[in-house]
Motif scaffolding. Structure first.
Motif, short mmCIF file in Angstrom:
data_model
loop_
_atom_site.label_atom_id
_atom_site.label_comp_id
_atom_site.label_asym_id
_atom_site.label_seq_id
_atom_site.Cartn_x
_atom_site.Cartn_y
_atom_site.Cartn_z
N TRP A 1 -4.89 -2.07 8.32
CA TRP A 1 -5.17 -1.45 9.63
C TRP A 1 -5.65 -2.46 10.66
O TRP A 1 -5.58 -2.21 11.86
CB TRP A 1 -6.20 -0.32 9.47
N LEU B 1 -7.22 -1.90 2.78
CA LEU B 1 -6.66 -0.93 3.72
C LEU B 1 -7.28 -1.12 5.10
O LEU B 1 -6.58 -1.23 6.12
CB LEU B 1 -6.94 0.49 3.20
N ARG B 2 -8.60 -1.20 5.14
CA ARG B 2 -9.33 -1.30 6.41
C ARG B 2 -9.15 -2.64 7.11
O ARG B 2 -8.94 -2.70 8.32
CB ARG B 2 -10.81 -1.03 6.15
N TYR B 3 -9.27 -3.72 6.33
CA TYR B 3 -9.36 -5.04 6.95
C TYR B 3 -8.08 -5.87 6.88
O TYR B 3 -8.01 -6.93 7.49
CB TYR B 3 -10.55 -5.82 6.37
N PHE C 1 -12.29 5.95 -6.12
CA PHE C 1 -11.66 5.59 -7.40
C PHE C 1 -12.46 6.09 -8.60
O PHE C 1 -11.88 6.41 -9.64
CB PHE C 1 -11.40 4.08 -7.46
N TYR D 1 0.83 -1.21 0.00
CA TYR D 1 0.00 0.00 0.00
C TYR D 1 0.86 1.26 0.00
O TYR D 1 0.64 2.18 -0.75
CB TYR D 1 -0.95 0.01 1.20
N ARG D 2 1.83 1.27 0.91
CA ARG D 2 2.65 2.47 1.02
C ARG D 2 3.42 2.73 -0.28
O ARG D 2 3.55 3.87 -0.71
CB ARG D 2 3.64 2.30 2.19
N ASP E 1 0.93 3.77 -3.09
CA ASP E 1 0.41 5.10 -2.77
C ASP E 1 1.48 6.17 -2.93
O ASP E 1 1.22 7.28 -3.40
CB ASP E 1 -0.17 5.15 -1.35
N ALA F 1 -16.54 -0.48 1.17
CA ALA F 1 -16.52 -0.80 -0.26
C ALA F 1 -17.07 0.37 -1.08
O ALA F 1 -16.48 0.78 -2.08
CB ALA F 1 -17.33 -2.06 -0.52
N VAL G 1 -9.53 -2.02 -2.90
CA VAL G 1 -8.39 -1.30 -2.33
C VAL G 1 -8.72 -0.83 -0.91
O VAL G 1 -7.93 -1.00 0.02
CB VAL G 1 -8.00 -0.09 -3.22
N PHE G 2 -9.91 -0.27 -0.72
CA PHE G 2 -10.25 0.25 0.60
C PHE G 2 -10.58 -0.86 1.60
O PHE G 2 -10.31 -0.72 2.79
CB PHE G 2 -11.38 1.29 0.51
N LEU G 3 -11.13 -1.96 1.12
CA LEU G 3 -11.35 -3.10 2.02
C LEU G 3 -10.00 -3.65 2.48
O LEU G 3 -9.84 -4.03 3.65
CB LEU G 3 -12.18 -4.18 1.33
N GLY H 1 -14.63 3.30 -1.10
CA GLY H 1 -13.52 3.03 -2.02
C GLY H 1 -13.95 3.18 -3.46
O GLY H 1 -13.23 3.76 -4.29
N ALA H 2 -15.15 2.69 -3.77
CA ALA H 2 -15.68 2.84 -5.13
C ALA H 2 -15.77 4.32 -5.49
O ALA H 2 -15.30 4.75 -6.56
CB ALA H 2 -17.06 2.18 -5.22
N GLY I 1 -11.83 0.05 -6.55
CA GLY I 1 -11.75 0.97 -5.42
C GLY I 1 -12.25 0.31 -4.14
O GLY I 1 -11.66 0.46 -3.07
N ALA I 2 -13.34 -0.43 -4.27
CA ALA I 2 -13.87 -1.16 -3.11
C ALA I 2 -12.81 -2.11 -2.56
O ALA I 2 -12.53 -2.13 -1.36
CB ALA I 2 -15.13 -1.93 -3.51
#
Lengths: 212, 212
Positions: free
Chosen positions: A190, A185-187, B182, A122-123, A126, B175, A181-183, B178-179, A178-179
């Motif tokens: 972090w 990051l979160r799960y 992006f 990620y780092r 990003d 999710a 990527v953020f899932l 994140g969507a 995007g979903a």
């Protein structure tokens, strides 16, 4: 394809004219890339040094310049390499899948495991937004293209409603990426949640949302 | 709440003990934050200077220190300010919505317009991952909490299937966030696509995916 280099043979990993010619050279390049992943992942690009990377890799400083022209060139190679590693890590999951939704569920689960093991990814990706903007954009564009191709193939097999246009599925591929990527990051970065249950929740919504 | 400062009164924007006490002071602080948004958005954090920001804002260098202790403190304030601006920009769209899916569609549309007008917001929030990690995380955590609260309220109103648990909706909020991030990057920062049609494609899938 080089030994474990995960590059597709079209994008060179080493600097121009510096590609390894032997299996031993490929192993050395692999060591440098893995050391760079850890060094830059922990310290960030600007606080990382070529000396720190070669020491971590256990290779001589001069060896670095056999493969790369600069720290920037190494970073660009690292972004391409990490991008390919994510792709290669997820690929086997897709082959096992029963249908497009099952495939996306397994792909997300596999990505969440990868992100938990290699939180540095990620780092690095990003930080590429600032250090290597073209590499940053290429990573996401090729990833979104791969997802869109899978969705389009799923529609052709009759698994996704035909009322979703080609353009709709391209938009949805970016949304899905995007979903994911953020899932991750979160799960995975972090916290350490169970990848299977995170993927199950989103997969159910995806199947209901796009299925016929 | 300060004039146009978009802070919720709980998180101070200026450094500790340096909050403006007059309307004029609030206007000056606003000018500094807007100048910082443009300067840091264009040049990045490390290449930006306090002098460059005060010149752009049309205020004296000493005025900067009336409000902030350092460039880092200003950056942290800027991240909180941009986070609040995104929230405040999207809020009116949510009030017009007929149901939860309509709300998320209008919220995305509004966010895509915001990202098109203030492309710098991406660079600033993304750079926060390195310059102000706590601010970066707080921005996404509070945004995801707001989305989860909207989904949970939608389920309570009977618009979302009751078989989605509280935990499922928290996962889906990440999710969805994140969507949106992006889609904004792809369709508002890198290109200028019609926000309404991008939002319509994802909204349709969301309604089918989560609706009863």
């Amino acid at each position: 394809m080089g030994a474990g280099l995960s590059n597709d043979g079209q994008i060179g990993v080493a600097s121009s004219g510096k590609a390894p010619r032997t299996a031993r050279g490929e192993r050395t390049l692999r060591k440098i890339l893995d050391a760079a992943r850890d060094e830059i992942g922990e310290r960030g690009f600007s606080d990382s040094s070529i000396v720190g990377i070669t020491q971590r890799a256990g290779v001589a400083l001069g060896t670095f310049y056999t493969y790369f022209d600069s720290k920037e060139a190494l970073f660009e190679a690292l972004v391409r390499d990490m991008s390919a590693q994510v792709r290669d890590h997820v690929a086997p999951a897709l082959e096992e899948a029963g249908d497009v939704f099952d495939g996306e569920r397994l792909a997300l689960e596999s990505f969440l495991r990868f992100a938990r093991e290699y939180r540095h990814v990620y780092r690095i990706i990003d930080e590429a937004e600032f250090v290597d903007p073209a590499g940053f954009r290429a990573h996401y564009e090729t990833t979104a293209e791969r997802i869109a191709a899978r969705l389009i193939a799923g529609r052709e097999r009759g698994e996704i409603a035909s009322s979703y246009s080609h353009e709709d599925l391209e938009v949805l591929a970016w949304a899905l990426m995007g979903a994911n990527v953020f899932l991750g990051l979160r799960y995975s970065v972090w916290a350490s949640a169970d990848p299977a249950s995170v993927a199950a929740a989103t997969s159910r919504a995806l199947r209901a949302g796009l299925g016929k």
